[in-house]
Every structure is written in structure tokens, then in C-alpha cells.
Design a protein around this motif. Structure first.
Motif, PDB file in Angstrom:
ATOM      1  N   ASN A 389       0.822  -1.206   0.000  1.00  0.00           N
ATOM      2  CA  ASN A 389       0.000   0.000   0.000  1.00  0.00           C
ATOM      3  C   ASN A 389       0.860   1.261   0.000  1.00  0.00           C
ATOM      4  N   SER A 390       0.702   2.070  -1.037  1.00  0.00           N
ATOM      5  CA  SER A 390       1.345   3.373  -1.045  1.00  0.00           C
ATOM      6  C   SER A 390       0.592   4.301  -0.092  1.00  0.00           C
ATOM      7  N   ARG A 391       1.329   5.213   0.559  1.00  0.00           N
ATOM      8  CA  ARG A 391       0.754   6.159   1.527  1.00  0.00           C
ATOM      9  C   ARG A 391       0.043   5.437   2.679  1.00  0.00           C
ATOM     10  N   GLY A 392       0.575   4.309   3.070  1.00  0.00           N
ATOM     11  CA  GLY A 392      -0.044   3.560   4.161  1.00  0.00           C
ATOM     12  C   GLY A 392       0.206   4.174   5.524  1.00  0.00           C
ATOM     13  N   ASN A 393       1.379   4.785   5.697  1.00  0.00           N
ATOM     14  CA  ASN A 393       1.710   5.428   6.976  1.00  0.00           C
ATOM     15  C   ASN A 393       2.517   6.685   6.675  1.00  0.00           C
ATOM     16  N   MET A 394       1.836   7.815   6.688  1.00  0.00           N
ATOM     17  CA  MET A 394       2.484   9.078   6.336  1.00  0.00           C
ATOM     18  C   MET A 394       2.991   9.823   7.567  1.00  0.00           C
TER      19      MET A 394
END
Length: 438
Positions: A389-394
């Protein structure tokens, strides 16, 4: 002059205490009576409790030097077993090989508070080991014993809810290692009906969680962590639960490092939830990738993709192209992707390139001894690599460790043993979506 006198007095006191410890250790080993042995063990634990890390090293020296197996006896009994390999000679050899200090530790463990004291001793030993590798044999003994005493068959799995004692709840806040708990309101949200927390406890430490896992009950597999830990989110109705997502697992006892507990906890919780909530169809994780950024940034020229096992030339070429694309896009400063500002207008092609590189890291680097520790934990536990997942933990930590990427591992309870076996053979079981990234 006064300081020298004080230092000399301290050394004399430590020497007397060490002599008493050594004498007490030998008395305990030679004690025949159960009650007398318990008294000696309690006295010895009291003395050990007063030792700091430096002082305890002298007692560990004694254990390593004086309580090793007798080499001549081991050799004689090994020869006897080689000459006549039967049960009697095997038992005799086994008894000779076991260091006497293991029996000393067992006898200490029988005293009230003994288990807690043994864990404290191992914490002290682990702190000493980096500069005292000669104590490695004692570490092996302690790990061997603790792995037996903390066998999951002896542990109790309990759900921790908001009605638990405050002292226990506070330990969850202190020991949460993946996504920090921001005070009591945050913890309360994580313990509401659509969020669960389960922990392993030992009968000798009934109020001490050894390890705990946090679970979100959801309608679908989650792609990002922020909604799961939003303390202002409205709890979801139970009829919508279809997915159980394990989003954090934290060890509470450093003295149990190396003792496998997390894999059993996840499987036990999944089985428990399956019985409680038959509508649940999917058990997965939303996991960090703590080693990805360090791997990608280790060499300015990029990782040696050709050295990754199982990759054919077209895949290697595609990875080199992805890395070159990111280098050009970020003007040679890939570290910029570890900061939120770089993501405000990041092109989709850049995100796709990162996902491809991450897939190579998880699918082909994770089976190696230097692979990502979280990936190795779940894959060795029989999970399947399901989705990146991209942008899963910003959050800053997520960006720093993995450029914000997170991964879902799927736990198919009917396939975990087969998947575990395949991982041990060097193969990462993956979904079609994950495989298609390479």
C-alpha cells in the motif's frame, strides 16, 4: 584520598557479596531438602537483586568458569554411547553435557518470585553480551530454559478491555512499540468493540502482559493506518465486521527476547475471533516495512538487483529502470521521499516505481537472513504477501522507515503451515496483485 578510600570500601563490599553469592550458589546446588532449597534460593535471589549490571557480571563469570560441564566426563560418556548406543548410555551422556548452572537456575526459579528474577537476570545479561561475548554460553542456557518455561502451552491468552486494572492498561501505553498510544483517550478507543487487544500471560506473572496484539474489525482489508488509530473515529457496528486486521504487536518483556511468542499469539487470536464472530472471512495484517528505506538508500547507485535470488533479467532491468526513474524525479535525492512535503504532488509513476522496488525487497530479499524483520516474522508464520500500500503510513516514522509504504499479509488459517514450509525453502507465497508488481 577520601574518594580512594570509598572506592576501596566499595570493592571490598562487592567482593564479600560475590563470595556470599558463590557460596550460596554451591549450597543451593548441593541442597537435598525441598524446603531448605527454597530458603537458600530466596536468599540468593535477594543478593542478586542488589547487584547492578557491572556487579552481576562477576557472578556470571563464576557461572561460566566453574559451572561448565566436565570435559573429561563428557568425553568418557560420549565414547561409552558410541561404543554402546542404548538408552542408558544416552541418558548418561545427556546428564554429563548439561551445565550444572542450568540446575542452579531451575532451583532459583522455584523460589517465590523466581521466574521474575530469572527474567531480570537475562535482561542484565543481554545488556552485557555486546562487550562480553564470553558469556554467550550462559545466554544459551537461559534462552533454553525460558523457551521451555514460556512454552505457549503454558501461557494464557486473555482479552484486555477498558475494565482491566489501570496498572495493566498503563503497561499497554508504555510498551506499544509500533504505533504509539497518545494517552488514555487513545487507548480507550483502541479497546472499543470494533478494536480488540489480546495478550499472553504466564501463571507466575498473572498481571504482567508478555506480548500483546491489537486488532481492528473492519468491512474490508485496510490500506492505511491512520483511520485505524484515529481516536476520534466512531465505532463500527458489529454486523459490518468481515475482516480482522492485526495492526500492532508489541513485546513487553525484554528478558524473553528470542522466545517465540508472537506467532502463536496471532494464530490463537485468529482462531478465537473466528469462533466468536463467524462472519469474519479474512484475517490479515497492516504491517510496517522497517528496513525498506535503509535497503534502498544504502548505496547511491541502488541495490544490486541482479544478486536477488529468483529474479530473471527482465525483472532486474525493470527494477533498475524504476530506481533510475526515482533518482531522476527526485534529482538524485531519494531521501526527500522520507518527508511529507515530497508527497504533496508526487506523480503516480513515482509511487508505482516505489511499489515495484518494495515488492523486490519483500519477495526476494526477505527470505535472506538480513531480510526485513517484520516480513520475515509474518512470512515465516505462514502468512501470504497480499498487497503493498502506497501512503499507508504518512507519519514521520513511517516515511523514515519505508517512504510511507505498508503491507498487508494474509493469514489463511488452512494454509499457514504449507506457506511456512515454502518460506523456509526460500519461497515467498504471494497474491497475484503482489506478483504482478515485478
Amino acid at each position: 584520598m577520601l574518594d580512594e578510600i570509598r572506592q576501596a570500601a566499595t570493592r571490598q563490599r562487592q567482593a564479600r557479596t560475590l563470595r556470599a553469592l558463590v557460596q550460596g550458589s554451591h549450597k543451593l546446588l548441593s541442597a537435598d531438602g525441598e524446603s531448605g532449597g527454597l530458603v537458600l534460593a530466596a536468599q540468593l535471589l535477594d543478593r542478586l537483586d542488589a547487584f547492578d549490571d557491572t556487579e552481576i557480571g562477576a557472578w556470571f563469570d563464576h557461572l561460566a568458569r566453574e559451572l561448565d560441564p566436565d570435559p573429561q566426563q563428557v568425553l568418557a560418556r560420549a565414547q561409552a554411547y558410541a561404543d554402546k548406543p542404548d538408552a542408558a548410555t544416552l541418558v548418561a551422556l545427556t546428564q554429563a553435557v548439561e551445565p550444572p548452572r542450568q540446575e542452579l537456575l531451575r532451583r532459583l526459579n522455584r523460589a517465590p518470585g523466581g521466574t521474575k528474577a530469572i527474567l531480570r537476570l537475562r535482561r542484565q545479561l543481554l545488556r552485557l553480551l555486546p562487550r562480553r561475548p564470553d558469556l554467550q554460553a550462559i545466554e544459551a542456557d537461559l534462552l533454553h530454559l525460558l523457551a521451555s518455561w514460556f512454552n505457549p502451552g503454558f501461557l494464557q491468552m486473555r482479552q484486555v478491555d477498558w475494565n482491566a486494572p489501570a496498572q495493566l492498561l498503563e503497561k499497554l501505553i508504555v510498551h506499544e512499540a509500533v504505533h504509539a498510544i497518545d494517552g488514555w483517550d487513545d487507548l480507550r478507543r483502541r479497546l472499543q468493540p470494533d478494536r480488540r487487544c489480546f495478550a499472553f500471560f504466564h501463571p507466575q506473572l498473572p498481571d504482567e502482559p508478555l506480548i500483546f496484539v491489537e486488532v481492528a474489525l473492519l468491512p474490508e482489508m485496510p490500506p492505511a493506518i491512520a483511520p485505524l488509530i484515529d481516536k476520534g473515529a466512531t465505532p463500527m457496528a458489529a454486523e459490518r465486521f468481515r475482516v480482522a486486521a492485526f495492526y500492532s504487536i508489541s513485546n513487553c518483556e525484554p528478558g524473553l527476547r528470542g522466545v517465540s511468542l508472537g506467532n502463536f499469539l496471532i494464530k490463537t487470536v485468529a482462531q478465537h475471533l473466528q469462533r466468536e464472530l463467524p462472519r469474519l472471512r479474512t484475517f490479515c495484517t497492516l504491517s510496517p516495512i522497517p528496513g525498506f528505506a535503509a535497503w534502498l538508500l544504502a548505496d547511491p547507485a541502488g541495490p544490486d538487483f541482479s544478486a536477488l535470488n529468483g529474479l530473471r533479467k527482465p525483472a532486474v532491468d525493470a527494477l533498475r529502470e524504476a530506481f533510475a526513474h526515482l533518482q531522476q524525479s527526485q534529482r538524485g535525492e531519494l531521501q526527500a521521499l522520507q518527508h511529507a512535503a515530497a508527497w504533496q504532488a508526487l506523480p503516480a509513476a513515482d509511487e508505482a516505481a516505489l511499489q515495484r522496488l518494495c515488492a523486490a525487497y519483500l519477495l526476494h530479499h526477505s527470505p535472506t537472513p538480513r531480510g526485513d524483520p517484520v516480513a520475515r516474522f509474518h512470512l515465516d508464520n505462514g502468512a501470504r504477501l497480499e498487497r503493498i500500500n502506497s501512503r499507508g503510513n504518512m507519519a514521520p516514522k513511517g516515511l523514515r522507515q519505508s517512504f510511507g509504504l505498508m503491507v498487508n499479509y494474509l493469514y489463511d488459517l488452512d494454509r499457514v503451515e504449507a506457506n511456512h514450509t515454502r518460506f523456509r525453502q526460500g519461497e515467498v507465497v504471494r497474491s497475484r496483485a503482489a506478483a504482478s508488481l515485478l
